[in-house]
Design an enzyme around this catalytic site. Structure first.
Site, PDB file in Angstrom:
ATOM      1  N   GLU A  21       0.843  -1.119   0.069  1.00 48.28           N
ATOM      2  CA  GLU A  21       0.027   0.040  -0.037  1.00 48.28           C
ATOM      3  C   GLU A  21       0.963   1.088  -0.029  1.00 48.28           C
ATOM      4  O   GLU A  21       1.902   1.408   0.677  1.00 48.28           O
ATOM      5  CB  GLU A  21      -0.899  -0.041   1.168  1.00 48.28           C
ATOM      6  N   ARG A 111     -16.005   3.434   3.924  1.00 47.41           N
ATOM      7  CA  ARG A 111     -16.511   4.498   4.296  1.00 47.41           C
ATOM      8  C   ARG A 111     -15.513   5.719   4.704  1.00 47.41           C
ATOM      9  O   ARG A 111     -16.055   6.947   4.133  1.00 47.41           O
ATOM     10  CB  ARG A 111     -17.234   4.108   5.628  1.00 47.41           C
ATOM     11  N   TYR A 153     -12.331  -5.809  10.166  1.00 48.71           N
ATOM     12  CA  TYR A 153     -11.475  -5.357  11.369  1.00 48.71           C
ATOM     13  C   TYR A 153     -11.394  -6.263  12.527  1.00 48.71           C
ATOM     14  O   TYR A 153     -12.496  -6.438  13.355  1.00 48.71           O
ATOM     15  CB  TYR A 153     -12.253  -3.922  11.986  1.00 48.71           C
ATOM     16  N   LYS A 173     -21.355  -5.868   3.227  1.00 48.93           N
ATOM     17  CA  LYS A 173     -20.640  -5.390   2.306  1.00 48.93           C
ATOM     18  C   LYS A 173     -20.296  -6.485   1.243  1.00 48.93           C
ATOM     19  O   LYS A 173     -20.339  -6.136   0.236  1.00 48.93           O
ATOM     20  CB  LYS A 173     -19.144  -4.969   2.758  1.00 48.93           C
ATOM     21  N   TYR A 276       1.392  -2.445   4.649  1.00 44.64           N
ATOM     22  CA  TYR A 276       1.249  -1.202   4.588  1.00 44.64           C
ATOM     23  C   TYR A 276       2.904  -0.502   4.721  1.00 44.64           C
ATOM     24  O   TYR A 276       3.472  -0.332   5.773  1.00 44.64           O
ATOM     25  CB  TYR A 276       0.550  -0.992   6.106  1.00 44.64           C
TER      26      TYR A 276
END
Length: 630
Positions: A21, A111, A153, A173, A276
């Protein structure tokens, strides 16, 4: 290619894959630095990368630009983050259109966090309240074009710690069209694996990609764990706290801890890891090396083609390019981005390609004058210029005006010959050795599917002094195996090529496929490359003051020398192509041009010793005849 398909293939093959990412930097220099880092990290072989959404104005535009560059120029499968925060439907439509036009086929629908000035998240008027609404909207507008990822999460999120509620949201989702899950970062691997079981028990079967945060420094480690509400195992605290003030030790210990966690994930049967990176490379690379998922000697994974393939819109099937842009991938993609179709299987009609104009696509030299002078110095004569080329061949500098990246390991086979040519005043731009049927998984020359064999002809492209060019051409024309194109800045072309059609200089033979010929030489492309090659040299000259020896020496080469490429069509031979230059030497390489006092713009080459050209260079070819076959 859809990320879910890549992940499914990794699961079937039981072969771990990884992804990175990145986020949009805040400064122009930061953007360029990140592009350079992405370029280097490409060679680690990520299955995909994703780019976070820069909420608001220029940051969101930068996200779209980064997706386009990564997809089209670097050939990286790219996933674009898209959030509901401050996003009306019109803005969402603009972002999706930009992603589609870039060839992007993957979106991570989120979101998003509330703006910093607001404590609670609120939907904007005409926007979306939940990620599931955004998923449904993308699905309704684009059908199956986009693979849509959603967030998971394992340890809760900022405004909701109730795992049962979060699991219901995750199911919604996925039911709305989500095809893979990327998790928030974590360090408690046992909790993550238990969460995965709960996800599966909920009836959610799409791939789960665990989010991995490498450890750069102790302060950053604690800050990110607090920000994400990630539990830190006691074992990690005991290992890192005693060395928290030593960044090098923290990185080393962190590498071991994160790699151990990743190995446990892989051992559990999950074959994907998402890093990340925080726009940094070292900590991520250290973990991947510890897991033996990348080579410690820097050898890139096997390539599908000998050049970096673009994944831009309509370019995924492209498999033929001219060799001239071998070291200028970004430029080639830019100058051909408006083509309606791209060569697949064959180059086609040589008259049909229309290469974009140089100014239209910002093809010139990159970097500031100061940066380029720092990199290439201030050459005062031909000897100094040749030494810049030699330093590049020796790996002491990473770029030349004509090469946007460091020299490759392929050049090792002809390195002495390239250095020798430059020492004698013949400046090499591009080259490749011959290859006679090496396996397609060869660590240096290999490309394409497994169980194949690859071939290539010896090739060299260089700048030649006008007093040497006739002798070089005469020697080439005496060898029936060799063809050439020679041209001046002003377009005076000479060639012995039998036609304007393509001449394959690289090809591969693979089971169950027609012969693939991905690299060619041909007339129209060379004419387009000529403009770019001489433009780059002139841009280099303009890095220096008008009356400086550096400016004048480079300008003379650009104004009066020839650009020539030579192909030895006998692919069994590597060194015959260099024998062409045996005994040839540019004279007076150490002399500095004399600049007339009236010269103010550098448009005309100085006269030296009464001869137009650098230092009145002449031909020196002792033993020239015998040097053809050493």
């Amino acid at each position: 290619m859809h990320i879910s398909a890549k992940l499914a293939e990794a699961q079937r093959a039981r072969r771990p894959v990884f992804s990175f990412e990145f986020f949009p930097p805040k400064t122009a220099q930061g953007v360029q630095n990140l592009y350079d880092r992405i370029d280097r990290m490409h060679d680690l072989g990520p299955a995909f990368i994703d780019v976070t959404w820069g909420a608001g104005g220029s940051r969101s535009q930068l996200t779209c630009e980064m997706v386009n560059i990564a997809q089209t120029v670097y050939g990286l499968e790219t996933c674009m983050h898209l959030t509901c925060t401050d996003m009306e439907k019109e803005k969402v439509d603009e972002a999706l259109k930009a992603a589609y036009q870039a060839g992007c086929t993957n979106i991570l629908a989120l979101r998003g966090d509330p703006p910093r000035e607001e404590e609670k998240w609120q939907a904007v008027e005409g926007g979306f309240r939940y990620a599931k609404d955004l998923v449904q909207y993308i699905k309704a507008r684009y059908g199956d074009h986009f693979d849509i990822g959603v967030a998971g999460y394992p340890e809760g999120c900022d405004d909701n710690r109730n795992q049962e509620t979060l699991m219901d949201h995750l199911k919604q989702k996925v039911d709305a069209g989500g095809t893979f899950i990327v998790t928030q970062m974590f360090y408690d691997v046992d909790n993550f694996l238990q969460w995965v079981k709960q996800v599966r028990a909920k009836g959610i079967s799409v791939p789960i990609v665990p989010g991995i945060m490498p450890i750069q420094t102790h302060a950053a480690f604690e800050r990110r764990a607090k920000w994400s509400n990630s539990k830190i195992p006691q074992k990690w605290t005991d290992a890192l706290d005693p060395i928290k003030n030593d960044d090098a030790q923290v990185r080393e210990a962190g590498k071991d801890l994160v790699a151990e966690m990743c190995q446990k994930i892989i051992d559990s049967g999950i074959m994907q890891l998402h890093f990340y990176t925080m726009n940094l490379a070292q900590a991520t690379r250290m973990v991947l090396e510890e897991l033996s998922l990348v080579s410690k000697d820097g050898t890139p994974p096997n390539r599908s083609l000998p050049w970096r393939q673009s994944l831009g819109l309509n370019r995924r099937e492209e498999d033929v390019r001219p060799v001239f842009w071998k070291n200028r991938n970004k430029s080639y993609v830019a100058r051909t981005q408006d083509w309606d179709e791209f060569p697949n299987g064959r180059w086609g009609d040589s008259r049909s390609p229309a290469f974009g104009e140089l100014d239209a696509y910002d093809i010139g030299l990159k970097g500031s004058n100061e940066q380029n002078i720092k990199l290439w110095g201030e050459p005062k004569n031909l000897r100094d210029i040749a030494n810049v080329f030699i330093r590049y061949i020796e790996g002491k500098i990473s770029t030349l005006p004509w090469s946007e990246s460091a020299i490759t390991s392929e050049a090792q086979a002809i390195k002495p010959e390239l250095i020798d040519l430059n020492r004698r005043g013949m400046l090499t731009i591009t080259s490749q050795p011959s290859v006679n049927g090496v396996p397609s998984n060869h660590p240096i020359h290999g490309w394409g599917p497994s169980a194949g064999y690859v071939y290539q002809k010896a090739y060299v492209e260089l700048l030649i002094d006008p007093h040497l060019i006739q002798e070089v051409i005469s020697r080439v024309e005496k060898n029936p195996n060799m063809t050439y194109y020679a041209i001046t800045k002003h377009g005076d072309l000479r060639t012995n090529a039998p036609s304007d059609g393509p001449n394959a200089v690289t090809w591969g033979v693979f089971p169950g496929k027609e012969i693939v010929q991905p690299t060619i030489v041909e007339t129209i492309s060379f004419m387009a490359w000529k403009d770019e090659a001489f433009r780059l040299g002139s841009d280099w000259a303009r890095c220096y003051p008008t009356l400086s020896p550096s400016r004048q020496s480079i300008d003379v080469i650009m104004d009066t020398w020839h650009l020539i490429n030579i192909v030895d069509n006998d692919f069994h031979q590597t060194h015959d192509i260099f024998n062409i230059f045996g005994g040839l030497q540019v004279r007076n390489m150490d002399e500095t041009p004399t600049v007339p006092s009236s010269l103010t713009n550098g448009d005309h080459p100085p006269k030296v010793n009464g001869v137009n050209g650098v230092n009145g260079h002449g031909v020196h070819h002792e033993h020239a005849q015998s040097s053809l076959r050493n």
